[in-house]
Design a protein around this motif. Structure first.
Motif, PDB file in Angstrom:
ATOM      1  N   LEU A 589       0.834  -1.205   0.000  1.00 22.76           N
ATOM      2  CA  LEU A 589       0.000   0.000   0.000  1.00 22.76           C
ATOM      3  C   LEU A 589       0.867   1.254   0.000  1.00 22.76           C
ATOM      4  O   LEU A 589       0.505   2.265  -0.619  1.00 22.76           O
ATOM      5  CB  LEU A 589      -0.932   0.009   1.205  1.00 22.76           C
ATOM      6  CG  LEU A 589      -2.179  -0.870   1.121  1.00 22.76           C
ATOM      7  CD1 LEU A 589      -3.050  -0.673   2.353  1.00 22.76           C
ATOM      8  CD2 LEU A 589      -2.986  -0.574  -0.128  1.00 22.76           C
ATOM      9  N   TYR A 590       1.985   1.201   0.680  1.00 19.73           N
ATOM     10  CA  TYR A 590       2.928   2.326   0.630  1.00 19.73           C
ATOM     11  C   TYR A 590       3.482   2.480  -0.776  1.00 19.73           C
ATOM     12  O   TYR A 590       3.532   3.599  -1.321  1.00 19.73           O
ATOM     13  CB  TYR A 590       4.052   2.088   1.624  1.00 19.73           C
ATOM     14  CG  TYR A 590       5.202   3.065   1.486  1.00 19.73           C
ATOM     15  CD1 TYR A 590       5.021   4.428   1.713  1.00 19.73           C
ATOM     16  CD2 TYR A 590       6.473   2.621   1.123  1.00 19.73           C
ATOM     17  CE1 TYR A 590       6.075   5.323   1.578  1.00 19.73           C
ATOM     18  CE2 TYR A 590       7.531   3.503   0.987  1.00 19.73           C
ATOM     19  CZ  TYR A 590       7.327   4.852   1.213  1.00 19.73           C
ATOM     20  OH  TYR A 590       8.364   5.733   1.068  1.00 19.73           O
ATOM     21  N   GLN A 591       3.867   1.402  -1.416  1.00 13.84           N
ATOM     22  CA  GLN A 591       4.407   1.481  -2.776  1.00 13.84           C
ATOM     23  C   GLN A 591       3.355   1.959  -3.773  1.00 13.84           C
ATOM     24  O   GLN A 591       3.643   2.783  -4.643  1.00 13.84           O
ATOM     25  CB  GLN A 591       4.932   0.107  -3.217  1.00 13.84           C
ATOM     26  CG  GLN A 591       6.217  -0.319  -2.539  1.00 13.84           C
ATOM     27  CD  GLN A 591       6.737  -1.622  -3.106  1.00 13.84           C
ATOM     28  OE1 GLN A 591       6.000  -2.611  -3.233  1.00 13.84           O
ATOM     29  NE2 GLN A 591       8.004  -1.650  -3.472  1.00 13.84           N
ATOM     30  N   TRP A 592       2.139   1.450  -3.672  1.00 14.95           N
ATOM     31  CA  TRP A 592       1.108   1.761  -4.656  1.00 14.95           C
ATOM     32  C   TRP A 592       0.520   3.153  -4.465  1.00 14.95           C
ATOM     33  O   TRP A 592       0.251   3.855  -5.433  1.00 14.95           O
ATOM     34  CB  TRP A 592      -0.037   0.752  -4.577  1.00 14.95           C
ATOM     35  CG  TRP A 592       0.322  -0.654  -4.924  1.00 14.95           C
ATOM     36  CD1 TRP A 592       1.384  -1.071  -5.700  1.00 14.95           C
ATOM     37  CD2 TRP A 592      -0.354  -1.835  -4.504  1.00 14.95           C
ATOM     38  NE1 TRP A 592       1.393  -2.437  -5.771  1.00 14.95           N
ATOM     39  CE2 TRP A 592       0.339  -2.931  -5.061  1.00 14.95           C
ATOM     40  CE3 TRP A 592      -1.473  -2.071  -3.727  1.00 14.95           C
ATOM     41  CZ2 TRP A 592      -0.062  -4.250  -4.853  1.00 14.95           C
ATOM     42  CZ3 TRP A 592      -1.872  -3.365  -3.518  1.00 14.95           C
ATOM     43  CH2 TRP A 592      -1.169  -4.452  -4.079  1.00 14.95           C
ATOM     44  N   TYR A 593       0.296   3.541  -3.186  1.00 13.64           N
ATOM     45  CA  TYR A 593      -0.472   4.750  -2.920  1.00 13.64           C
ATOM     46  C   TYR A 593       0.254   5.776  -2.055  1.00 13.64           C
ATOM     47  O   TYR A 593      -0.301   6.833  -1.770  1.00 13.64           O
ATOM     48  CB  TYR A 593      -1.804   4.382  -2.262  1.00 13.64           C
ATOM     49  CG  TYR A 593      -2.619   3.406  -3.079  1.00 13.64           C
ATOM     50  CD1 TYR A 593      -3.271   3.816  -4.233  1.00 13.64           C
ATOM     51  CD2 TYR A 593      -2.706   2.068  -2.715  1.00 13.64           C
ATOM     52  CE1 TYR A 593      -4.015   2.920  -4.993  1.00 13.64           C
ATOM     53  CE2 TYR A 593      -3.440   1.165  -3.473  1.00 13.64           C
ATOM     54  CZ  TYR A 593      -4.091   1.595  -4.608  1.00 13.64           C
ATOM     55  OH  TYR A 593      -4.809   0.707  -5.358  1.00 13.64           O
ATOM     56  N   GLY A 594       1.457   5.468  -1.603  1.00 12.27           N
ATOM     57  CA  GLY A 594       2.219   6.424  -0.811  1.00 12.27           C
ATOM     58  C   GLY A 594       1.751   6.567   0.624  1.00 12.27           C
ATOM     59  O   GLY A 594       2.116   7.527   1.304  1.00 12.27           O
TER      60      GLY A 594
END
Length: 920
Positions: A589-594
């Protein structure tokens, strides 16, 4: 004097340059989001995250600064007065995850906000349109005394929690219950400004106001670990209310909260009989407000839904309808007083709800060999039916849904859970229209029992079906991607996978929409990238992470399913490739949406899971679980056949530790970062000592899964990487390019082939129908991805666990991906792969920053590539040709520094905008 004149001239030039830039490059804001949703309700975080997208016809648009205003009234905001927060001009390129930092937000309060930005050249956008969010009820006091109400109360000693796999002991009885209706009369005596409903009904509810269903949700609220918490839903009900008399009506179904022990059951579970809690808030234009809450003054009676089971179906007796029960003027004197009961703590439902997303009409109607009437919808999908029927009073009709037909053309539920049916009893009042409310199934075919289609022979005077269709239900996560190419088989494979994804996006990401409906966790992380190219799963995945946190055991174990509705045994409860989703999903989720918050919120739980895996290890080797589930071996599919369980379990353990090391670094936990770095080194060394053969350069038994996972997880020492990859290729050649990985290994197998420049091999493997795989399933007549590569009839024919080719369609064929260290597609890579017989492909992806598009074609010896890059990002565009000296853009020579690529491509760096490239 001369110096003064020069300075004046310079100032004038700068002024006119700035004016020209402002005239030439207009920028606007759109897609304003709060907590990754547009105008959301029920927000409980005290500092919601805000974001926006920048649109412009210009190129290389980069945000330099922003300003945000937040107010508690739109008129105040229109005067550019942010009386709750004025961020001031912030010099930052951040347009995602900008956290509110104003006055304390009030429970149930509605807030209005707008933003503007400046780009790197000083161009200023106009203020955006006004967006809103509404807060939820941040604590128990926010419910203003509302109580849980019920028609019946289940004695505590009869609870079945956790659920029992199968039917359980006969001592449980049928566990029948009466499904309730509730109603409450109330008045609106002033002019409304806004009205809001906060409501939960367990297992599921529908709320009506003055005879109209509120909202378009299905199976609200989402299912959870009910002993810990349930979800409530927030609705804007302003338009449903009227001056004077009003009525609120609530109808409940069982869902996973209570499963009657009849018909088909995957498990028996009961947290209690259905119950509801509700607060209606009316805010008036004079600044006052009033409340309606659930309490003992509500009236209750039984529903015309006579049976409701998430696993067994639903029955409705139209003779029991109470006409006008949810309208003013109805006489409810014979209804009983609602019971006050206990219920679980509440949290807001912030995930996207389930809805009816498609209507599927029959493509043919025919009779089976035994004479039964069958409707073929042409598509296997999750959902319910809508039935139109005419018949005499008291006639009982059953509709049997199923994925497949047996040898007699009769609907079979052998692999999807039997018996399941939709039952309806006629009232005898002309044409009656009905659809189930609190259950669903996966099906393509519908078989009638007790009725005939309109226009057919009807000597038995049976009820006549005047219309029937399928209503496809799924999580309403917005679509973010499109893909098509010149290859018809690949387009059909795309639809095959997409239908299985749609059918299994529910309150959790399920394995199948019929037999189990459980949140098996390996699908959530392994299929995550494939799904997020097509759908914005941010809010859904936050809910799945919450489910895992709630299901984690005190010893750190994360079970294979979440919520853990039923406790399974062995690897079906504890398989590292499943439970590791608790570590992997926050990172993704951090990689996809920051969004860093899932990592922060779950960090301690993630550490406990790592510690649990370590406690099960033998010298850092973890070897329990299911392994590479449903791989293609010599036996019937099931637990791993070609790869030792220690390979997949230890590899995923190592992958988790690497993620924890990066997470600790980002969150600033230096000691943990050092610990996980050292632990990773030890696991890697142990893995290679146990499984790597330095002579053959093979891992374990040399399976495609073992070698691919070792490469993907970076377990292979650099000097052996090439040899290990060549062993994968050699194994493919020996098998005539037939793949063997199963549920766990296939994604990593594809990722390694693509990263090593072997997309041509991916094409060869999947562009065929003669061996088990996607084409084989289509040749067998599948319309959704099946559980087994061979489309076996005795397992599910609507599973999304093997749909990883979807990711390659976007990242490989169309070439849309982000750079290795990028977050939320801030740094984009466009690298198309014109493999096989493909002559064209086109894909779009709505990233957090905006639309990314890649469209290419080969024509008359030329290669054309059209690219769209959103504002506030940049891209590296790779061309699949060794020589790009004659590169043109929009018909003109394009001069840019050429960046060499080790995989036979060359690339250029570009900023945002639309580009039309051609190469001769």
């Amino acid at each position: 004097m001369k110096t003064f004149s020069f300075d004046l001239l310079l100032s004038v030039l700068v002024f006119f340059t700035a004016c020209t830039a402002n005239q030439e490059t207009e920028i606007f804001l759109s897609h304003l989001t709060c907590e990754q949703a547009i105008n959301p309700l029920g927000i409980e975080t005290p500092s919601p995250s805000l974001g926006w997208q920048i649109t412009s016809e210009g190129r290389e648009i980069r945000q330099k600064a922003y300003r945000i205003l937040v107010s508690d009234h739109p008129d105040t905001l229109k005067r550019d007065n942010g009386n709750y927060w004025d961020s001031g001009t912030q010099y930052s390129d951040n347009s995602l995850q900008v956290f509110y930092a104003g006055r304390k937000l009030q429970p149930a309060g509605t807030y209005y906000w707008k933003a503007k930005v400046w780009d790197k050249n000083g161009n200023e956008s106009p203020w955006s349109d006004i967006s809103t969010w509404q807060m939820g009820l941040t604590d128990a006091a926010g419910w203003k005394g509302a109580q849980w109400i019920a028609l019946q109360e289940l004695p505590k000693e009869k609870k079945v929690v956790p659920g029992i796999h199968g039917r359980g002991s006969n001592a449980l009885g049928n566990m029948e219950d009466l499904l309730p209706l509730f109603r409450k009369d109330f008045k609106v005596e002033k002019t409304l400004r806004k009205a809001t409903a906060f409501i939960s009904g367990l297992g599921h509810f529908e709320m009506n106001l003055n005879g109209k269903k509120v909202g378009d949700h299905f199976l609200d609220p989402g299912w959870t670990s009910y002993e810990q918490y349930a979800l409530y839903v927030t609705f804007d009900i302003t338009s449903y209310l009227q001056q004077g008399e009003n009525v609120c009506g609530i109808m409940l179904g069982n869902g996973f909260y209570h499963t009657p022990r009849e018909r088909y059951l995957k498990c028996v579970v009961s947290h209690g009989y259905p119950k509801a809690i509700c607060r209606l808030l009316m805010e008036y234009t004079d600044g006052t407000s009033s409340e309606v809450i659930t309490d003992a003054s509500w009236k209750a009676t039984s529903s015309p839904i006579t049976f409701s089971s998430i696993y067994g179906g639903e029955d409705y007796d139209a003779r029991l309808e109470r006409k006008g029960w949810d309208m003013p003027g109805y006489d409810a004197c014979k209804w009983q007083q609602a019971l006050i009961v206990e219920g679980p703590p509440l949290q807001p439902q912030t995930a996207t709800p389930l809805k009816v997303m498609d209507t599927i009409a029959p493509v043919r109607v025919f009779r089976s060999k035994k004479g039964d009437w069958i409707y073929d919808l042409g598509q296997n999908a999750s959902g319910i039916i809508r039935l139109s029927i005419k018949g005499k009073e008291g006639k009982q009709i059953k509709i049997w849904p199923g994925e497949l037909l047996d040898d007699d053309s009769i609907v079979t539920q052998r692999a999807s859970g039997s018996p399941f049916w939709f039952g309806y009893t006629t009232a005898g009042n002309g044409t009656e229209v009905w659809q189930p409310r609190f259950t669903y199934y996966g099906f393509r075919y519908l078989m009638l029992e007790g009725a005939v289609p309109e226009g057919s022979e009807n000597s038995g005077q049976l009820p006549v079906v005047t219309g029937i269709c399928g209503l496809h239900t799924r999580n309403s996560a917005p679509q973010t991607g499109t893909f098509t190419c010149s290859n018809d088989l690949f387009n059909r494979i795309f639809r095959l996978i997409d239908w299985s994804v749609r059918s299994n996006m529910a309150s959790v990401l399920t394995d199948c929409p019929h037999r189990e409906k459980l949140g098996w966790l390996e699908v959530a992380h392994l299929m995550g990238s494939s799904i997020q190219y097509n759908y914005n799963i941010n809010r859904m995945y936050h809910k799945i992470i919450d489910d895992m946190r709630a299901s984690q055991l005190p010893n750190g174990l994360v079970p294979d399913i979440a919520p853990e509705i039923v406790v399974f045994a062995g690897g079906f409860r504890d398989s590292p490739e499943w439970g590791s989703a608790y570590v992997i999903l926050p990172w993704y989720l951090y990689q996809w949406y920051g969004d860093q918050r899932p990592m922060r919120k779950n960090y301690e739980g993630m550490k406990r899971y790592i510690n649990y895996l370590g406690s099960t290890a033998d010298q850092h080797i973890v070897s329990h679980g299911l392994g590479d589930w449903f791989d293609l071996g010599p036996k019937s599919p099931g637990e791993s056949q070609l790869t030792s369980k220690g390979v997949t379990a230890t590899a995923i353990y190592y992958y988790n530790v690497c993620i924890m090391q990066k997470t600790a670094r980002i969150l600033g936990y230096q000691e943990d970062e050092a610990h996980f770095t050292q632990l990773g080194k030890e696991i890697k060394s142990a893995f290679n000592q146990r499984f790597f053969n330095t002579e053959t350069k093979q891992y374990d038994q040399g399976s495609q899964t073992a070698n691919a996972m070792a490469i993907y997880m970076d377990l292979v020492e650099p000097q052996y990487r090439k040899d290990v990859f060549l062993n994968i290729m050699n194994d493919l050649k020996e098998r005539n390019y037939s793949q063997t990985p199963g549920d766990i290994g296939f994604r990593y197998f594809l990722r390694v082939l693509e990263s090593e420049g072997a997309s041509e091999t991916i094409y060869t493997i999947n562009h065929r129908e003669d061996v088990p795989g996607y084409g084989f399933q289509l040749a067998k007549g599948a319309t959704a991805l099946t559980e087994s590569w061979a489309a076996l009839r005795y397992v599910s024919n609507n599973h999304c666990m093997l749909g990883h080719l979807m990711e390659w369609f976007y990242s490989g064929i169309a070439g849309i991906r982000q750079s290795e260290n990028s977050v939320a597609f801030k740094e984009i890579v466009i690298r198309p792969e014109p493999v096989g017989d493909l002559t064209s492909a086109s894909a779009t992806f709505m990233s957090p920053y905006g639309k990314i598009a890649s469209e290419w074609k080969k024509e008359n010896g030329k290669f054309y590539l059209d690219v769209e890059i959103p504002a506030n990002t940049s891209a590296l565009v790779h061309f699949p040709l060794g020589n790009i000296k004659r590169l043109k853009e929009n018909g003109q020579a394009f001069r840019s520094r050429i960046i060499k690529d080790t995989k036979g491509h060359k690339a250029i760096r570009i900023g945002s905008g639309k580009y039309n490239f051609s190469i001769e």
